[in-house]
Structure formats: C-alpha cells, structure tokens
Design an enzyme around this catalytic site. Structure first.
Site, PDB file in Angstrom:
ATOM      1  N   GLU A 121     -13.158 -31.073  97.512  1.00 49.80           N
ATOM      2  CA  GLU A 121     -13.511 -29.696  97.157  1.00 49.80           C
ATOM      3  C   GLU A 121     -13.571 -29.517  95.641  1.00 49.80           C
ATOM      4  O   GLU A 121     -14.184 -28.567  95.140  1.00 49.80           O
ATOM      5  CB  GLU A 121     -12.510 -28.703  97.783  1.00 49.80           C
ATOM      6  CG  GLU A 121     -12.999 -27.256  97.750  1.00 49.80           C
ATOM      7  CD  GLU A 121     -12.027 -26.263  98.391  1.00 49.80           C
ATOM      8  OE1 GLU A 121     -11.072 -26.696  99.057  1.00 49.80           O
ATOM      9  OE2 GLU A 121     -12.235 -25.043  98.209  1.00 49.80           O
ATOM     10  N   ALA A 148      -9.120 -36.129 100.109  1.00 53.70           N
ATOM     11  CA  ALA A 148      -9.918 -36.883  99.132  1.00 53.70           C
ATOM     12  C   ALA A 148      -9.024 -37.756  98.254  1.00 53.70           C
ATOM     13  O   ALA A 148      -9.347 -38.914  97.978  1.00 53.70           O
ATOM     14  CB  ALA A 148     -10.741 -35.920  98.274  1.00 53.70           C
ATOM     15  N   GLY A 149      -7.896 -37.214  97.820  1.00 54.61           N
ATOM     16  CA  GLY A 149      -7.034 -37.953  96.908  1.00 54.61           C
ATOM     17  C   GLY A 149      -6.228 -39.035  97.594  1.00 54.61           C
ATOM     18  O   GLY A 149      -6.156 -40.177  97.111  1.00 54.61           O
ATOM     19  N   ARG A 161     -21.265 -17.578 109.010  1.00 56.65           N
ATOM     20  CA  ARG A 161     -20.093 -16.965 108.398  1.00 56.65           C
ATOM     21  C   ARG A 161     -20.440 -15.890 107.371  1.00 56.65           C
ATOM     22  O   ARG A 161     -19.832 -14.828 107.345  1.00 56.65           O
ATOM     23  CB  ARG A 161     -19.269 -18.043 107.696  1.00 56.65           C
ATOM     24  CG  ARG A 161     -18.582 -18.978 108.648  1.00 56.65           C
ATOM     25  CD  ARG A 161     -17.882 -20.095 107.897  1.00 56.65           C
ATOM     26  NE  ARG A 161     -17.158 -20.945 108.845  1.00 56.65           N
ATOM     27  CZ  ARG A 161     -16.445 -22.008 108.495  1.00 56.65           C
ATOM     28  NH1 ARG A 161     -16.359 -22.360 107.241  1.00 56.65           N
ATOM     29  NH2 ARG A 161     -15.820 -22.706 109.406  1.00 56.65           N
ATOM     30  N   SER A 208      -9.392 -19.706 113.665  1.00 57.87           N
ATOM     31  CA  SER A 208     -10.609 -20.488 113.886  1.00 57.87           C
ATOM     32  C   SER A 208     -11.764 -19.592 114.330  1.00 57.87           C
ATOM     33  O   SER A 208     -11.603 -18.695 115.155  1.00 57.87           O
ATOM     34  CB  SER A 208     -10.357 -21.539 114.955  1.00 57.87           C
ATOM     35  OG  SER A 208     -11.579 -22.130 115.328  1.00 57.87           O
ATOM     36  N   HIS A 221     -12.110 -18.500 101.482  1.00 59.70           N
ATOM     37  CA  HIS A 221     -11.674 -19.627 102.279  1.00 59.70           C
ATOM     38  C   HIS A 221     -11.957 -20.962 101.595  1.00 59.70           C
ATOM     39  O   HIS A 221     -11.181 -21.906 101.698  1.00 59.70           O
ATOM     40  CB  HIS A 221     -12.410 -19.531 103.615  1.00 59.70           C
ATOM     41  CG  HIS A 221     -12.227 -20.690 104.513  1.00 59.70           C
ATOM     42  ND1 HIS A 221     -10.981 -21.129 104.880  1.00 59.70           N
ATOM     43  CD2 HIS A 221     -13.115 -21.512 105.121  1.00 59.70           C
ATOM     44  CE1 HIS A 221     -11.126 -22.176 105.692  1.00 59.70           C
ATOM     45  NE2 HIS A 221     -12.396 -22.434 105.826  1.00 59.70           N
ATOM     46  N   ARG A 275     -21.015 -23.833 103.014  1.00 61.69           N
ATOM     47  CA  ARG A 275     -20.561 -25.008 103.734  1.00 61.69           C
ATOM     48  C   ARG A 275     -20.523 -24.741 105.236  1.00 61.69           C
ATOM     49  O   ARG A 275     -20.064 -23.693 105.663  1.00 61.69           O
ATOM     50  CB  ARG A 275     -19.161 -25.416 103.256  1.00 61.69           C
ATOM     51  CG  ARG A 275     -18.633 -26.658 103.949  1.00 61.69           C
ATOM     52  CD  ARG A 275     -17.275 -27.062 103.427  1.00 61.69           C
ATOM     53  NE  ARG A 275     -16.246 -26.078 103.679  1.00 61.69           N
ATOM     54  CZ  ARG A 275     -15.707 -25.836 104.882  1.00 61.69           C
ATOM     55  NH1 ARG A 275     -16.117 -26.509 105.931  1.00 61.69           N
ATOM     56  NH2 ARG A 275     -14.768 -24.929 105.023  1.00 61.69           N
TER      57      ARG A 275
END
Lengths: 246, 661
Positions: free
Chosen positions: B449, B63-64, B350, B303, B425, B459
C-alpha cells in the site's frame, strides 16, 4: 457514567510501580474500554500529568496488541479483546482496577505495556513450515480433508495477545504454543518437521520462563478467540511421540 | 517551465509544473512476455555476494514480511523494522474478505488476462498496464506459496481449495480463510520471516519507528530510527532501503486503519526526494459501523459481502429519522440504491454506494445518533433475507459480522436493521515507483500500500492482499537484484555529513515537539485535521472546498508547531511523542492531497469532483486531459510542490466510461 479507576503506573522496567486512583465522568456506554482510557489520557494531559501508556493497534480484535488485566480478568468480563470490550459492560459508580499482564516472561515496559517478545522467540524456534519462496508445488496437488483444514483454521486464529499466560496461575504459554503446534500438525505440509518443531518450541517456552500446564483451564476461558483447551493435549501427545523417537 | 504555463492549469497557483516522468524499466513487447523478459534481463547476484549485501525493510505487513523472508532466504542481510511489539501485528492482519488469484479452479472463464482487465477497469483506467498484468500473472504463485506454508484456506469436502466471488466481478477467484484471510496470510509471512530470524539472515527490530531516510550521493543508504522503548536514536545503514510501511488513511483521523498506521516513513522519503504518486486517490468503504460520538477513536469495517443479502434504505421523510425503523411503513422507506441503480441495486461499486449514502445524510435523511450537525448512518436491513432464508441461514453466512456489530453497537441486527456509514479504508496513492518498484531515489523501493502502483484510482475487493504478497514474495526480490548487483556500495560512516544531518534533524524535531508545551493535545490536532479532510477531501470534492481546506490546513500547521502539548521525556516510551511526529507529517501530507485533488479536475474512481459528473450524477473522467499519474516532488518547506506527469498509455485495454445503471 462516572467511574473510579485504579491504574498501574510504572515509569520503567526497573522501577517500582503503584496503583494510582483516577476519576472519570460522563463516560458513554458506547465507548470501548480503550476509548475510555483515551478520554482519561486527554484529561491527564490537560492537567499536566503524563498519560497512561497502554498498547493497542487495530482496535478490531484481531492484531493482538492490546491486553489489560481488568479487575483481575484478562481482557475484562467479556470473551473478547480489551479493544472490543465496551463500557456498557460496566455500571455507573463502578471501581475498575487496570493492570498489565503479570508474568515473568512478559516484563513490564511502562505502565500497562509489557514485552511479549518471548512469543516471537517461540515461533522462531520452530513455529513455521520450511518452504522457500518459489519452491511451492501447485496448491491443489495436496487435498486436505475438510475436518482437518477446519481444525487447523480454528487453532490458527490465535492472535498472540498473551491473555492465556496472564490468566494462568502458572503463567504458562502452553495454550499459545499448543495452538501453533496443532495448526501445523493438522496439515500434510506440516508433517516433515512435526517432531523437531514441538521439541524445539517446548524448549524455548521453558527457557523463556513460562510455567507448565496443570490443567486449570483459565487460559482457554480467557482466550478472546476461544482456542480450545485440547490443543494442549495435542501438544503433549506430539511432544511425547517426538521424545520417544517414534 | 514557467509559472505562466501553470496558471492555466486547474489549481495552478498551488504548484509548479516539472518535466514529465516515465517508467523506463518495463520491457516492451507482448504484455504476456514482459515479466518473463524482465526476470531474464535483470542482473543476477552471485549467492556468495549476497552475504555482503544488506537491505533495510520498514514495515512487517504482507509486503514487508514477505520481502524480508524471501530476501533472507536468498542470503541477503535483512534488517526488518516495525513500530508494533511484534511483526505479526501489522495491519494486513485486519483484512477480512479474501485474496484474488487467477487459478480458474472453477473453470468459469477466468484467466490472467481477465484479472488484469478487471483490475485496470476497476481502477477506472488510471493504472499502468505492465504492472497490473504482472500482478495478475504472479497471483497464482501466491496461493501455491501460502498453501505450502500452511495457510488454512477454506476447502470443500473433497479437500480442495474453495473460492467465492467478490466485488462486482463475474468469476469466483477469491481464496479466503473465513473472515480472517488477512490474519492467516500475515501469520504465514510472519512465520516465514521468523524462520529467517532464527537462521540469522533477518534481524528484527520491533518497537522501532523510522523517522528519517539517509541519502548519500543520490542513493538511499539507510534510515534513522527511534527505539520506542529506550528513546535511543539509532542509525542503520544498508545497501538498499524498502518501504513497506502501508497507507495513509489515518490522515482522516477516523478510518479503518490501525491506531498506529502512519505516513511518516514515506513522507520523510518524499521530503528527501521521492515523488509521491496520486495522493488524492483514497477509497471510502460503504459498509462500516457508524460513528457513535466524539469519543470515537477508529472505525470498524464490515465485509461488503453483507450487501449480497442486506437492503439499504433511509426514511423517505426526515421526520421519521428518529423513529424505531421497524415502525416505519414499507411505503415510507427509500431503498435508494435499488431505485437509482435498478440493475446493480445494492451491489454497485464501493465508491457509488458510499457517495449515495453521503447524499442521503446530507439531505437530512440519515439515521442513528446526531454526530456533529447531522445523523450519519443508513440502514442495512436483513428482514427480507431472514424472512426468505430463515434466521439460521443468515446466521451461518454472516454470524461473525452480526456478532461484531452487536458487540460494538449494543444492538441486535437480527431484530433491528444495522446502521452503516462509509469510512476511509485504503489509499491507492503512495510513493511513485517504476516497474522495478524503485522510487525516484535510487536504492529506495516502495511495496504494498505504500506505493501507488497497481490500483489506479480505485481498488477492487480482495486485491490489496494480492498486491502486497505479489510485491513481497515475487516482484521486489526479482527487481531489487538489478540494483544490488551494482553493490556492495562504498561503505559509509556514521560520521558522514549526510548521516549526521539526518540524525540531527530527528533529534531537533523531537526536542522541539517536547519543548513547545502549548495548550492542545496531539489528538485534538489530529481530529481537527481529520474533520477538514473528511469534509473537503472525502467522498466529494469541489474547487471551493479544497481551497478552503488548504487554507485551514496551513493554519492548523502553524498552530500545531506553536501550541501542541507533548508531555514526558525523549528517552523513554512516550506515546504522545510518537503520535506528535506522525500528526505533524499527516498535516503536510493533507495539504498535498488537497492540492492533488484540486488539480485533478475530473472524477475517477475514488476521486469525485462535483464539477465533473454526467447528467445522471455519475463520475465523469476526462481522459484527454488527465490520463496520467500525478507524481509530486517536494518543493521545500516554503515552496510549492512540483508536478511531474507520467502519461498512461493503454495498448491492450480500451478506455470506457463505467456504468452500473
């Protein structure tokens, strides 16, 4: 297990450093090497001594922030990053020497922490494809042969940790640079700037004080991501071609 | 509002109720048109004026770095900050699986609308429709942009991009670069940003940590940062500030976050007036490598694709728990997910997989080493897959993950079943932002985030990379101009009272931390906080537990400021000092998370309240009472936080209860 550690302590960039000996006991073989150092640091703080400074972040072997010279080997005896090295690779009673990366281009900041910003400046010199946000064509307009895409990926997995430089007797950064040049040269998107990129990056590399490659291969042997040595051939080939102006 | 009204609400003795809040920036009209309308209606900044405007961006993850590159390309002056030694190390790099995009390259019925629908449903109907639709809409641009930058996505033999399916959706829309998608995307964004550094539009400050926000005349005007090498306290002023500083999973001490991930940037902004949205929404991932002992410093995720072929089980009988799993007969094994959820089996979402693993271990049927009071692990067994497909096929599919597991545990997962356990997580909560990603402080933006916006209470897999790059490349650069068009703002001096006050607050805090010289290390406080949060504000939460946690955290805070030991000096690299500041903020955040969890007496997504479940033990939402975003205002060091509710209105998607039986 019980271990003797000889750790490089240095209070700052401009002061002399020295190896200091510490004992640690009850080290579990399930600990990572850095967790062993965490344990030492908790001990040191309890006894009123400043903890050993070392870099680490993801501790999953992907961010490239950690990196120690462990008994003379970059990242220690296994082909992995320092954070993924576990104490089961050592034996009870071992003496382990822990030093920072040694290279003129990576000056020591404190203890085991070095300044690797030279790598960022090599990328700034040309390690990119110039495309502004919004200017990209539809992704599937340009197919990339799978063989080339796979080689681009394999070389793009470099984590920029600097082990290649630390392992090289010449402190050369050519494996790092070769990995980036190869990644971008394999792709059709990277062709427009291919010649200018390699010349600019090599100039920056030399300016930073890294040495040249003399085909010893320690870099590739120490690389936790197993970047192949032939990226340096690609780098040299691209450089020669660019300089010839072909 | 008076306190008597709050008393009637769950946990109402812990907070006060403020006026409702609303997003006023999203255009109305058909959802497909809103982003187009916004981009047209948002004010423009003339290219010649952009040179006069400056933006601070904290954080260099997806994002940054994406925002820094894009704003730099547009011609703004950008100052980028990260605590690592290089922007390329930000924790986006560790994301494995992939990134979603509604390209519909497989012609399997995918569309922008379906990605929108799946994300809202996956978030258990606690996200904002306008934001999520926009996310789905720009997802396709992300892939184009990344490919143009040279991101080596997986391709098929025809040279075109390959996709896989992920996390409980029925289309293949996930783009990936082996198990290192986050790394490849981040290197792409990093290189784009470094190109701007070379071009002079972006200045990069590495090994710098933001420790305070500067607010003047109600607007965000800069930050106070510490140079982590020299210890210098620096003032950086700008026309706008963007926080892209990631999530706060490290409040649990053990998480899959990087060691340095912290909440300080967003928490300092919160204390200066930015509301914090849904802090209790945390995601606990089911397939992580279990804790091996008290020395553990972090957890490693594997994963969740492993659940496609691995079968999860625990022994039926407690007395079998310390046996070699290969000696436990088939009839003595409990494949509990297959038993309880016959239609989804090992592929339940999840949150459900995580909670069931916890129940098994709580019952005393966990496996692996005893950590604390009991064994925290369940088996993930590939014996059937190896018998069916052959070891080579399993190696081709999961070889990297198996190697990583072997390296960390010292066990060979081709021979012995893996052990897994859930771990923190991702945090869905974060600073409250409107459609423009602007917080409640004008000129302060939060992306990735660090904000609360797109994932609701849960999510979906492969959507965090999507959100971070959507925010960074496409959304923020188009919304922030709405604000910057009003600038450049009146210049402020480093001597302005608001700036001096912020700088002195930072210096005072550092001085205090170094002078306490108590008995306990920073890590010992962090571990204790983590244990409290995990026990009472983890996979299952109860009113009684949360109240206990709040008490414990308040006690811990008091002890921290009396008994922490931080050695060394302020004017040098001092990692204990860095950690101490972060842990102090985590302690305060932990209390707010518990209050938020206490007041939300419903179960939704990653937030499971034991008091709110169906007869079958599944999460039970209460849409009539809780279909809102909880936006918390800082009440002061000795006052209760103030709750502002943003009602969630669903005009396009019908609210339903999830079922995976």
């Amino acid at each position: 297990m019980n271990l003797t550690l000889k750790i490089w302590r240095q209070d700052g960039a401009d002061v002399a450093g020295r190896l200091v000996t510490y004992q640690v006991s009850e080290i579990s073989e399930d600990m990572s090497f850095l967790e062993m150092l965490d344990t030492l640091n908790e001990q040191l703080i309890a006894s009123g001594e400043e903890p050993v400074a070392f870099d680490s972040d993801c501790r999953e072997g992907i961010c490239g922030m950690c990196g120690l010279m462990i008994s003379g080997q970059a990242h220690g005896p296994e082909v992995t990053t320092t954070c993924q090295l576990h104490m089961r690779s050592f034996k009870d009673g071992d003496t382990i020497t822990v030093e920072p990366w040694r290279a003129e281009a990576f000056p020591v900041v404190r203890d085991l922490v070095v300044d690797r910003s030279a790598f960022d400046r090599i990328i700034q010199a040309g390690g990119f494809i110039s495309v502004n946000t919004g200017a990209a064509p539809e992704a599937n307009n340009t197919p990339v042969p799978k063989v080339k895409a796979d080689r681009a990926f394999d070389t793009a997995t470099c984590i920029g940790c600097g082990a290649c430089v630390a392992a090289c007797p010449n402190a050369s950064g050519m494996l790092f640079m070769g990995a980036k040049v190869t990644h971008l040269s394999e792709l059709p998107q990277g062709q427009a700037e291919r010649d200018a990129r390699v010349v600019s990056m090599v100039n920056q590399h030399d300016h930073e004080g890294f040495g040249g490659c003399t085909n010893i291969g320690e870099c590739s042997a120490a690389c936790p991501k197993e970047i192949p040595l032939d990226v340096i051939s690609t780098l040299n080939a691209d450089f020669r071609k660019a300089k010839r102006g072909a | 509002m008076t306190d008597t009204q709050t008393q009637d609400l769950p946990g109402g003795d812990m907070f006060t109720l403020g006026t409702p809040i609303a997003d006023t920036k999203s255009p109305d009209g058909p959802i497909e048109q809103r982003w187009t309308t916004a981009k047209f209606e948002n004010k423009l900044v003339n290219p010649a004026n952009r040179r006069k405007l400056s933006v601070i961006i904290v954080g260099t993850g997806l994002a940054g770095a994406a925002a820094a590159a894009t704003l730099g390309e547009a011609g703004y002056h950008v100052k980028s900050f990260c605590y690592q030694d290089s922007p390329r190390r930000a924790h986006s790099i560790a994301a494995q699986g992939g990134i979603n995009a509604a390209k519909n390259y497989n012609d399997d019925g995918d569309s922008t609308y379906r990605l929108f629908y799946d994300t809202v449903k996956g978030g258990d109907y606690r996200s904002r429709e306008s934001n999520v639709y926009r996310l789905a809409e720009v997802s396709t641009n992300i892939i184009d942009q990344c490919v143009a930058q040279g991101v080596p996505f997986a391709r098929d033999y025809g040279g075109l991009l390959d996709n896989r399916s992920f996390g409980g959706v029925q289309v293949a829309r996930t783009f990936y670069a082996r198990g290192q998608t986050g790394q490849q995307l981040l290197i792409g964004a990093y290189q784009a940003m470094e190109r701007q550094v070379a071009g002079g539009t972006v200045t990069s400050f590495t090994r710098h940590e933001m420790l305070e926000l500067i607010v003047k005349d109600g607007k965000a005007r800069g930050i106070i940062a510490r140079d982590m090498v020299t210890g210098a306290i620096e003032t950086h002023l700008a026309d706008a500030v963007v926080l892209a500083s990631g999530g706060y999973g490290n409040v649990f001490f053990l998480s899959t976050n990087a060691m340095g991930c912290n909440v300080t940037a967003t928490w300092r902004a919160h204390r200066k007036g930015a509301y914090f949205g849904n802090p209790c929404y945390t995601q606990i991932h089911p397939t992580c490598i279990p804790v091996s002992g008290d020395h553990q410093s972090k957890l490693t995720l594997m994963s969740e694709s492993l659940r496609n072929d691995g079968r999860i089980w625990v022994p039926k009988n407690r007395e079998d728990c310390d046996k070699d799993p290969r000696d436990i007969a088939e009839e003595d094994r409990d494949y509990y997910l297959e038993r309880i959820y016959p239609s989804f089996g090992n592929l339940v979402p999840r949150d459900i997989a995580s909670r069931q693993a916890k129940y098994m271990c709580d019952e005393g049927r966990g496996v692996g080493p005893v950590v604390g009071d009991f064994r925290r692990g369940v088996y993930l067994d590939f014996a059937d897959a190896i018998a069916r497909l052959g070891e080579d096929a399993v190696r081709a599919k999961y070889g990297n993950l198996f190697d990583m597991y072997a390296r960390i545990t010292g066990e060979d997962p081709y021979k012995v079943p893996m052990r897994i356990y859930p771990a923190v997580h991702y945090t869905m909560g974060g600073l409250w932002v409107d459609y423009d990603l602007e917080t409640t402080i004008p000129g302060l933006y939060a992306t990735g985030e660090a904000n609360f916006s797109d994932h609701g209470a849960n999510r979906l897999g492969a959507s965090s990379l999507m959100q971070c790059l959507a925010d960074g490349y496409f959304v923020l650069p188009n919304t922030i101009r709405n604000y910057l068009a009003e600038g450049p703002f009146e210049p402020i001096s480093e001597d302005a009272p608001e700036v001096v006050e912020a700088r002195q607050a930072v210096e005072g805090r550092i001085k205090t931390l170094l002078s306490i010289n108590g008995e306990r290390t920073v890590d010992s406080f962090h571990r204790e906080l983590g244990n409290i949060m995990w026990e009472f504000c983890g996979m299952e939460r109860t009113e009684e537990g949360l109240r206990k946690a709040i008490d414990l955290i308040r006690g811990l805070k008091e002890e921290f400021w009396r008994n922490v030991r931080v050695l060394g000096a302020a004017d040098t690299l001092n990692q204990s000092l860095e950690k101490a500041g972060r842990v102090a903020d985590f302690i305060e955040l932990g209390e707010l998370m518990c209050i938020d969890a206490l007041h939300r007496r419903e179960s939704c997504g990653g937030h499971f309240r034991a008091e709110s479940q169906t007869e079958d033990g599944e999460a039970l939402r209460h849409d009539d009472e809780f279909a809102y975003v909880a936006a918390w205002e800082f009440g002061g060091d000795s006052a209760a936080p103030v709750l502002h509710k943003e009602d969630l209105v669903y005009n396009f998607i019908e609210l339903k209860q999830r079922s995976y039986k």
